[in-house]
Design a protein around this motif. Structure first.
Motif, PDB file in Angstrom:
ATOM      1  N   VAL A 114       0.861  -1.179   0.000  1.00 30.11           N
ATOM      2  CA  VAL A 114       0.000   0.000   0.000  1.00 30.11           C
ATOM      3  C   VAL A 114       0.899   1.230   0.000  1.00 30.11           C
ATOM      4  O   VAL A 114       1.748   1.380   0.879  1.00 30.11           O
ATOM      5  CB  VAL A 114      -0.921   0.014   1.242  1.00 30.11           C
ATOM      6  N   SER A 115       0.707   2.119  -0.974  1.00 33.34           N
ATOM      7  CA  SER A 115       1.544   3.312  -1.088  1.00 33.34           C
ATOM      8  C   SER A 115       0.659   4.504  -1.427  1.00 33.34           C
ATOM      9  O   SER A 115      -0.044   4.502  -2.437  1.00 33.34           O
ATOM     10  CB  SER A 115       2.604   3.113  -2.178  1.00 33.34           C
ATOM     11  N   GLY A 116       0.692   5.540  -0.570  1.00 30.12           N
ATOM     12  CA  GLY A 116      -0.198   6.674  -0.774  1.00 30.12           C
ATOM     13  C   GLY A 116       0.498   8.005  -0.627  1.00 30.12           C
ATOM     14  O   GLY A 116       1.572   8.116  -0.024  1.00 30.12           O
ATOM     15  N   ALA A 117      -0.123   9.030  -1.200  1.00 34.18           N
ATOM     16  CA  ALA A 117       0.342  10.408  -1.056  1.00 34.18           C
ATOM     17  C   ALA A 117      -0.860  11.296  -0.797  1.00 34.18           C
ATOM     18  O   ALA A 117      -1.929  11.091  -1.374  1.00 34.18           O
ATOM     19  CB  ALA A 117       1.083  10.882  -2.306  1.00 34.18           C
ATOM     20  N   SER A 118      -0.707  12.263   0.089  1.00 31.66           N
ATOM     21  CA  SER A 118      -1.724  13.270   0.337  1.00 31.66           C
ATOM     22  C   SER A 118      -3.051  12.616   0.748  1.00 31.66           C
ATOM     23  O   SER A 118      -3.077  11.764   1.621  1.00 31.66           O
ATOM     24  CB  SER A 118      -1.883  14.160  -0.905  1.00 31.66           C
ATOM     25  N   MET A 158       1.756  -7.066   5.464  1.00 30.88           N
ATOM     26  CA  MET A 158       1.462  -5.989   4.512  1.00 30.88           C
ATOM     27  C   MET A 158       2.387  -4.802   4.763  1.00 30.88           C
ATOM     28  O   MET A 158       2.612  -4.403   5.901  1.00 30.88           O
ATOM     29  CB  MET A 158       0.004  -5.558   4.666  1.00 30.88           C
ATOM     30  N   LYS A 159       2.916  -4.231   3.673  1.00 31.53           N
ATOM     31  CA  LYS A 159       3.805  -3.076   3.791  1.00 31.53           C
ATOM     32  C   LYS A 159       3.091  -1.823   3.312  1.00 31.53           C
ATOM     33  O   LYS A 159       2.453  -1.816   2.261  1.00 31.53           O
ATOM     34  CB  LYS A 159       5.088  -3.307   3.004  1.00 31.53           C
ATOM     35  N   VAL A 160       3.212  -0.770   4.124  1.00 29.11           N
ATOM     36  CA  VAL A 160       2.486   0.480   3.896  1.00 29.11           C
ATOM     37  C   VAL A 160       3.477   1.636   3.891  1.00 29.11           C
ATOM     38  O   VAL A 160       4.389   1.678   4.724  1.00 29.11           O
ATOM     39  CB  VAL A 160       1.428   0.709   5.002  1.00 29.11           C
ATOM     40  N   PHE A 210       5.345   1.250   7.306  1.00 30.33           N
ATOM     41  CA  PHE A 210       4.798   0.354   8.322  1.00 30.33           C
ATOM     42  C   PHE A 210       4.709  -1.056   7.769  1.00 30.33           C
ATOM     43  O   PHE A 210       4.489  -1.256   6.569  1.00 30.33           O
ATOM     44  CB  PHE A 210       3.395   0.812   8.753  1.00 30.33           C
ATOM     45  N   VAL A 211       4.861  -2.036   8.659  1.00 26.39           N
ATOM     46  CA  VAL A 211       4.539  -3.432   8.368  1.00 26.39           C
ATOM     47  C   VAL A 211       3.367  -3.803   9.257  1.00 26.39           C
ATOM     48  O   VAL A 211       3.394  -3.560  10.466  1.00 26.39           O
ATOM     49  CB  VAL A 211       5.734  -4.365   8.641  1.00 26.39           C
ATOM     50  N   VAL A 212       2.321  -4.369   8.663  1.00 24.33           N
ATOM     51  CA  VAL A 212       1.099  -4.673   9.404  1.00 24.33           C
ATOM     52  C   VAL A 212       1.007  -6.178   9.593  1.00 24.33           C
ATOM     53  O   VAL A 212       1.019  -6.945   8.613  1.00 24.33           O
ATOM     54  CB  VAL A 212      -0.149  -4.147   8.655  1.00 24.33           C
ATOM     55  N   GLN A 224       8.528  -7.912  -1.254  1.00 28.01           N
ATOM     56  CA  GLN A 224       7.510  -8.911  -0.931  1.00 28.01           C
ATOM     57  C   GLN A 224       7.581 -10.135  -1.838  1.00 28.01           C
ATOM     58  O   GLN A 224       7.268 -11.250  -1.419  1.00 28.01           O
ATOM     59  CB  GLN A 224       6.107  -8.288  -1.036  1.00 28.01           C
ATOM     60  N   ASP A 225       7.971  -9.939  -3.091  1.00 28.15           N
ATOM     61  CA  ASP A 225       7.887 -11.014  -4.083  1.00 28.15           C
ATOM     62  C   ASP A 225       9.121 -11.904  -4.145  1.00 28.15           C
ATOM     63  O   ASP A 225       9.134 -12.883  -4.895  1.00 28.15           O
ATOM     64  CB  ASP A 225       7.640 -10.421  -5.479  1.00 28.15           C
TER      65      ASP A 225
END
Length: 720
Positions: A44-48, A133-135, A186-188, A285-286
């Motif tokens: 998961v990768s986000g901006a703003s 999961m990586k964020v 983060f790692v979830v 991850q892969d």
């Protein structure tokens, strides 16, 4: 094959996060039907605004919420609980933050929707949740991180035979600079098992109720809020960062500290589509897994182009428009642009340049990456029968090269000294990455390592944007005005955009693109597209009371900061607010081109009739000039229109300019001399209009000229 692994990438958009929220809710609902299931979200990768949206989803996936509960949470966050009224500071006299709005409501929403007090200890994660999961949330670090180049041309050898670094380079300080593009990662996990080798720069999020876990969730919420702290609108956010997150990039000035409180603004300033970050986390991850990797990209800002020809601050004439309180055009006149209008034109355009260029860079890199993978695969086929020359030591040199590359990569990723990297561990990694010990395999491994393509495959991308509509038109987004803050003014705008996101997400996941199979096993129901809001949302169409409250806030901000006497302050304040209000009312929609027209050799006392009262008279050189604008709209049905302060229309789509003449005899003053018709459709004018600030001579005029016979076509305009 272990199924389909999903990487979610979301860009910003301020109030247009409503589109992203609706699109993401629909994606979550449909992923269970993935062609190569079962699907799992592990990146998961986000901006703003994208970070805020993804933060809600990550929490609810770990919590085990249903698809409907996730959609409800996104709807509450983006449609119901946020509004322009809630963003106003409650007491302007106590609002001492570096921002126009307050972020109190945003913090409250984040606390309500990402509420770790709800953990029961028995929650089963959502079926789409992938363990580990990586964020990543993109941030703009206002403090800055000092960096040094490791690519010195002149450098001394490092002790121990390892790779040279910036600290032992002869000219290290000559290439030292400050980096502001940052991330919080983060790692979830739902289980307490240990992480992988790449998790040293991540915070671990888990559902357990204890003090350390709670503090990590506080950082998670603050990171999402900071990623959306649009500069000037919302205050910077402070986040406690730890040394292990930065590794070798931890500032030297903080070497005696394990943590530091950095200040952050909107991550979309420097990276609005954090695709590269998602690619890196997906590669981690892969490793060693046989999975189908799909990147799903959601961004409300990718909706066609927004270029303007020519730029307003380089035009010899400026179009000044005045609007009444209802938003209706009162008058327009041509003036020479003043200093302030030129300066604001530069600033306004620069904001759009940053967003567009950030998107282009990431997508260009993705296309380049796919090309590299293709070239690598073609090259590898040529090495199958290649053998070293008898007696050559090339294979030993190849072994040494591979070991050097692994050693340098290990030093860079851990931040440790090369001497601390154990040779046995390096040899073990090399052995694991070699399918066999043949010369061909070693050569292929070396090429992969040099190109940073080891165990990497082409990127499978799915993009969901307002431009995802079939055909050449975009779907209208209601909140896409006032620098994307428009949606905060009306709940119906936000509801509309939420439904648009759901509709387009379903259409994209159902679509067959080229020879590729549809993403879904079977065609899913597509939620209906909402009816476009009429009249089209714009600041001038807002409710008078909402506009008045907004402008009152501007007045209060100005009043609290003007260090001038009270009487004069009121005059200055009204002038400033009027200017801001007019600039909001007269925003340019769509893509615009201008034609600067100049009529020469005109007799004195001639003038060009204005359509709002601004007549243009012949100057001392016998010249009249004016501007015609051509606007292309891409939202909804593509359309073109002509506009200008002297452009008239007969109501049937015909446009013309009218010349008049003032006689010395009073009763003959204002005599109509004739009109010049503009031939061709607005689309033809748009396609052939000159994109420059030089004047275009339409026709040399003289005393004997009969104006009624003149026709002006864009293709016939002569450029001086």
């Amino acid at each position: 094959m272990a199924g389909t692994r999903i990487a979610l990438i979301m860009g910003g958009g301020v109030s247009l996060g409503t589109f992203s929220g609706g699109a993401l809710a629909q994606v979550i609902n449909l992923l269970k039907h993935a062609q190569r299931g079962p699907a799992k979200i592990d990146v998961v990768s986000g901006a703003s605004a994208g970070s805020m949206t993804l933060g809600v989803v990550v929490y609810h996936l770990l919590k085990g919420s249903s698809d409907q509960e996730i959609e409800n949470a996104l709807h509450q966050a983006w449609v119901k609980q946020i509004s322009i009224d809630n963003l106003y500071p409650k007491d302007i006299s106590r609002h001492n933050q570096a921002s126009f709005f307050s972020n109190e409501i945003i913090e409250k929403i984040a606390g309500n929707i990402i509420n770790t007090d709800e953990w029961t200890g028995n929650n089963e994660p959502h079926p789409l949740f992938a363990e580990g999961m990586k964020v990543s949330f993109s941030l703009t670090n206002l403090n800055g991180i000092p960096v040094r180049s490791e690519g010195q041309i002149i450098r001394q050898a490092s002790s121990g035979g390892g790779a040279p670094s910036g600290k032992n380079s002869v000219f290290a300080d000559a290439v030292q600079t400050t980096f502001h593009q940052d991330n919080v990662r983060f790692v979830v996990r739902s289980q307490s098992n240990s992480g992988d080798e790449f998790e040293s720069q991540y915070h671990v999020l888990c559902p357990w109720k204890n003090d350390p876990a709670q503090k990590k969730w506080d950082i998670f919420r603050n990171g999402a809020i900071a990623s959306g702290a649009f500069p000037g609108a919302f205050p910077p956010e402070r986040i406690l960062r730890e040394r292990h997150e930065f590794g070798r990039w931890w500032p030297d000035d903080l070497e005696h500290s394990r943590r530091f409180m950095f200040d952050y603004l909107d991550g979309g300033i420097l990276r609005n589509e954090p695709l590269r970050e998602a690619i890196q986390m997906a590669a981690e991850q892969d490793r060693g897994k046989d999975v189908e990797r799909v990147f799903i990209f959601i961004d409300p800002n990718v909706s066609g182009t927004s270029e303007v020809y020519p730029l307003s601050f380089n035009m010899p004439l400026s179009l000044k428009e005045e609007y009444d309180r209802t938003g209706r055009l009162k008058s327009s006149e041509l003036t020479s642009p003043d200093y302030m209008s030129k300066l604001m034109g530069v600033f306004g355009r620069f904001a759009g340049v940053l967003a567009s260029q950030a998107a282009y860079r990431d997508w260009l890199k993705a296309a380049h990456y796919n090309s590299l993978v293709e070239w690598r695969d073609d090259l590898m086929k040529m090495f199958d029968d290649l053998q070293p020359k008898p007696g050559s030591d090339i294979e030993k040199k190849l072994d040494d090269l591979i070991e050097t590359i692994y050693r340098e990569k290990a030093a860079r990723s851990t931040g440790g000294d090369d001497d601390l990297v154990e040779t046995e561990k390096i040899q073990e990694k090399i052995k694991n990455d070699l399918a066999d010990n043949s010369f061909n395999t070693k050569l292929k491994l070396a090429i992969d390592l040099v190109a940073n393509l080891h165990k990497k495959r082409k990127l499978n991308m799915v993009a969901i944007t307002p431009a995802s509509q079939e055909g050449d038109a975009d779907h209208p987004i209601a909140g896409n005005f006032l620098r994307s803050f428009g949606g905060f003014f009306e709940e119906k705008f936000r509801q509309h955009d939420f439904e648009v996101g759901k509709h387009l997400a379903a259409k994209v996941l159902n679509a067959s693109i080229g020879d590729a199979k549809p993403f879904l096993k079977e065609e899913a129901d597509v939620p209906p597209a909402p009816q476009p809001i009429d009249p089209e949302p714009h600041y001038r169409e807002l409710d008078n009371l909402r506009r008045a409250n907004f402008e009152k806030l501007i007045e209060e901000h100005i009043d609290s900061s003007l260090p001038i006497p009270g009487i004069i302050r009121g005059v200055v304040r009204r002038k400033l607010v009027s200017r801001v209000s007019n600039s909001l009312l007269s925003g340019i929609d769509g893509q615009v081109k201008y034609v600067y027209l100049r009529f020469e050799n005109l007799e004195d006392r001639r003038y060009l009739k204005g359509n709002t009262g601004d007549d243009r008279h012949v100057n001392s050189s016998g010249i009249i000039d004016t501007v015609i604008g051509i606007r292309k709209r891409r939202e909804g049905t593509r359309s073109y229109s002509l506009f200008g302060p002297h452009l008239h229309s007969d109501g049937n789509g015909n446009h013309f300019l009218e010349f008049y003449r003032n006689r010395r005899t009073p009763f003959r003053s204002g005599e109509k001399q004739g009109r010049i018709e503009l031939k061709g459709t607005p689309e033809e004018w748009f396609r052939t209009a000159f994109c420059c600030s030089c004047p275009c001579v339409v026709r040399d005029m003289s005393e004997d000229e009969r104006y009624e016979s003149i026709e002006v076509k864009a293709v016939n305009v002569d450029l001086i």
